[in-house]
Design a protein around this motif. Structure first.
Motif, PDB file in Angstrom:
ATOM      1  N   GLU A 274      12.131  11.998 -63.478  1.00 27.89           N
ATOM      2  CA  GLU A 274      12.349  11.197 -62.291  1.00 27.89           C
ATOM      3  C   GLU A 274      11.111  10.033 -62.282  1.00 27.89           C
ATOM      4  O   GLU A 274      11.682   8.912 -61.907  1.00 27.89           O
ATOM      5  CB  GLU A 274      12.737  11.984 -61.277  1.00 27.89           C
ATOM      6  CG  GLU A 274      14.029  12.674 -61.328  1.00 27.89           C
ATOM      7  CD  GLU A 274      15.299  11.762 -61.160  1.00 27.89           C
ATOM      8  OE1 GLU A 274      15.290  11.119 -60.094  1.00 27.89           O
ATOM      9  OE2 GLU A 274      16.026  12.098 -61.881  1.00 27.89           O
TER      10      GLU A 274
ATOM     11  N   ALA B 110      10.956   7.533 -64.813  1.00 28.30           N
ATOM     12  CA  ALA B 110      12.075   6.306 -64.887  1.00 28.30           C
ATOM     13  C   ALA B 110      11.626   5.262 -63.950  1.00 28.30           C
ATOM     14  O   ALA B 110      11.675   4.066 -64.103  1.00 28.30           O
ATOM     15  CB  ALA B 110      13.274   7.196 -64.559  1.00 28.30           C
ATOM     16  N   LEU B 111      11.066   5.677 -62.676  1.00 29.24           N
ATOM     17  CA  LEU B 111      10.898   4.989 -61.771  1.00 29.24           C
ATOM     18  C   LEU B 111       9.684   4.107 -62.166  1.00 29.24           C
ATOM     19  O   LEU B 111       9.797   2.707 -62.113  1.00 29.24           O
ATOM     20  CB  LEU B 111      10.260   5.394 -60.464  1.00 29.24           C
ATOM     21  CG  LEU B 111       9.592   4.592 -59.365  1.00 29.24           C
ATOM     22  CD1 LEU B 111      10.598   3.609 -58.948  1.00 29.24           C
ATOM     23  CD2 LEU B 111       8.873   5.372 -58.352  1.00 29.24           C
ATOM     24  N   CYS B 112       8.499   4.711 -62.824  1.00 27.00           N
ATOM     25  CA  CYS B 112       7.451   3.728 -63.139  1.00 27.00           C
ATOM     26  C   CYS B 112       7.888   3.071 -64.303  1.00 27.00           C
ATOM     27  O   CYS B 112       7.288   1.900 -64.625  1.00 27.00           O
ATOM     28  CB  CYS B 112       6.429   4.805 -63.689  1.00 27.00           C
ATOM     29  SG  CYS B 112       5.581   5.657 -62.231  1.00 27.00           S
ATOM     30  N   ALA B 113       9.031   3.113 -65.136  1.00 23.36           N
ATOM     31  CA  ALA B 113       9.436   2.296 -66.150  1.00 23.36           C
ATOM     32  C   ALA B 113       9.896   1.008 -65.364  1.00 23.36           C
ATOM     33  O   ALA B 113       9.719  -0.270 -66.206  1.00 23.36           O
ATOM     34  CB  ALA B 113      10.436   2.881 -66.910  1.00 23.36           C
ATOM     35  N   THR B 114       9.881   0.918 -64.417  1.00 26.31           N
ATOM     36  CA  THR B 114      10.597  -0.333 -63.651  1.00 26.31           C
ATOM     37  C   THR B 114       9.339  -1.162 -63.114  1.00 26.31           C
ATOM     38  O   THR B 114       9.522  -2.136 -62.955  1.00 26.31           O
ATOM     39  CB  THR B 114      11.457   0.044 -62.422  1.00 26.31           C
ATOM     40  OG1 THR B 114      10.709   0.575 -61.495  1.00 26.31           O
ATOM     41  CG2 THR B 114      12.628   0.900 -62.855  1.00 26.31           C
ATOM     42  N   LEU B 115       8.074  -0.686 -63.404  1.00 28.45           N
ATOM     43  CA  LEU B 115       6.878  -1.353 -62.868  1.00 28.45           C
ATOM     44  C   LEU B 115       6.195  -2.273 -63.953  1.00 28.45           C
ATOM     45  O   LEU B 115       6.594  -2.179 -65.298  1.00 28.45           O
ATOM     46  CB  LEU B 115       6.017  -0.402 -62.500  1.00 28.45           C
ATOM     47  CG  LEU B 115       6.240   0.556 -61.315  1.00 28.45           C
ATOM     48  CD1 LEU B 115       5.210   1.652 -61.263  1.00 28.45           C
ATOM     49  CD2 LEU B 115       6.558  -0.080 -60.176  1.00 28.45           C
ATOM     50  N   ASP B 116       5.660  -3.305 -63.491  1.00 27.96           N
ATOM     51  CA  ASP B 116       4.924  -4.161 -64.557  1.00 27.96           C
ATOM     52  C   ASP B 116       3.873  -3.379 -64.824  1.00 27.96           C
ATOM     53  O   ASP B 116       3.041  -2.458 -64.572  1.00 27.96           O
ATOM     54  CB  ASP B 116       4.889  -5.550 -63.992  1.00 27.96           C
ATOM     55  CG  ASP B 116       3.793  -5.457 -62.614  1.00 27.96           C
ATOM     56  OD1 ASP B 116       2.904  -4.986 -62.557  1.00 27.96           O
ATOM     57  OD2 ASP B 116       3.973  -6.533 -61.967  1.00 27.96           O
TER      58      ASP B 116
ATOM     59  N   SER C 162       3.878   3.470 -74.925  1.00 26.33           N
ATOM     60  CA  SER C 162       4.644   2.730 -73.857  1.00 26.33           C
ATOM     61  C   SER C 162       5.324   3.989 -73.021  1.00 26.33           C
ATOM     62  O   SER C 162       5.221   5.026 -73.398  1.00 26.33           O
ATOM     63  CB  SER C 162       6.019   2.298 -74.426  1.00 26.33           C
ATOM     64  OG  SER C 162       6.610   3.096 -75.170  1.00 26.33           O
TER      65      SER C 162
ATOM     66  N   VAL D  28       6.038   0.635 -52.925  1.00 25.93           N
ATOM     67  CA  VAL D  28       7.009   1.275 -53.796  1.00 25.93           C
ATOM     68  C   VAL D  28       7.795   2.309 -53.181  1.00 25.93           C
ATOM     69  O   VAL D  28       7.226   3.411 -52.859  1.00 25.93           O
ATOM     70  CB  VAL D  28       6.606   1.281 -55.078  1.00 25.93           C
ATOM     71  CG1 VAL D  28       7.666   1.979 -55.981  1.00 25.93           C
ATOM     72  CG2 VAL D  28       5.740   0.189 -55.567  1.00 25.93           C
TER      73      VAL D  28
END
Length: 180
Positions: A22, A25-31, A80, A148
């Protein structure tokens, strides 16, 4: 003789993987800047902390089973988040398999230069959950302070995601009696 693992122990390992996935998945949206920002008082950046968590999970397997799964990336490289997500999912399944197949009282033996250490496997089983919670808390605290919105990652949120694993059901009562 077939080993029947304690259900709460399995639930902790399943919870750990769910919470990791979970938050990943959130951190995958961060730059990249957000992923690389240092977290004061914590392990390191978000990316470094997740790499540490995943590496530790592989290390837990090695301590108990004698074999450390190797990822499809270099530990000292910059994987990644997608690579970490995939490898962590694999590790999560292996950790579950370990808990299902190893008695909690099985001896774990470690040696180093001038020392040896024996303990029961349940210490590692407990470490899986504790280690994950500690570092996810570092990350979610940092993200919350940065504005966030973070998902609920406590056991109640896990139960809401998988009510069937807990025999959970909600009965709503109102003016006309109970409704489900």
């Amino acid at each position: 003789m077939r080993l029947e693992p304690e259900p709460t122990l399995l639930a902790f390992v399943q919870y750990n993987q769910w919470a990791n996935q979970e938050l990943l998945a959130l951190c995958a949206t961060l730059d990249a800047d957000a992923l690389d920002a240092a977290i004061p008082g914590a392990y390191g950046s978000i990316l470094a902390t997740f790499l540490h968590v995943v590496r530790a999970e592989a290390g837990f397997l090695k301590r108990v089973l004698g074999v450390r799964p190797e990822p499809p990336f270099a530990w000292d490289g910059r994987p990644s988040l997608a690579q970490l997500v995939a490898f962590e999912a694999e590790l999560g399944q292996r950790l579950l398999d370990m808990v299902r197949g190893v008695a909690p009282t099985q001896n774990v033996h470690e040696e180093g230069q001038g020392w040896s250490f024996d303990y029961e496997a349940r210490l590692i089983f407990m470490s899986i959950a504790y280690h994950g919670i500690a570092h996810r808390t570092d990350i979610t605290t940092y993200l919350s302070r940065a504005g966030v919105a973070v998902p609920e990652l406590d056991v109640w949120a896990y139960q809401a995601a998988y009510p069937e694993r807990f025999g959970a059901r909600i009965v709503r009562t109102g003016q006309g009696g109970a409704t489900a």
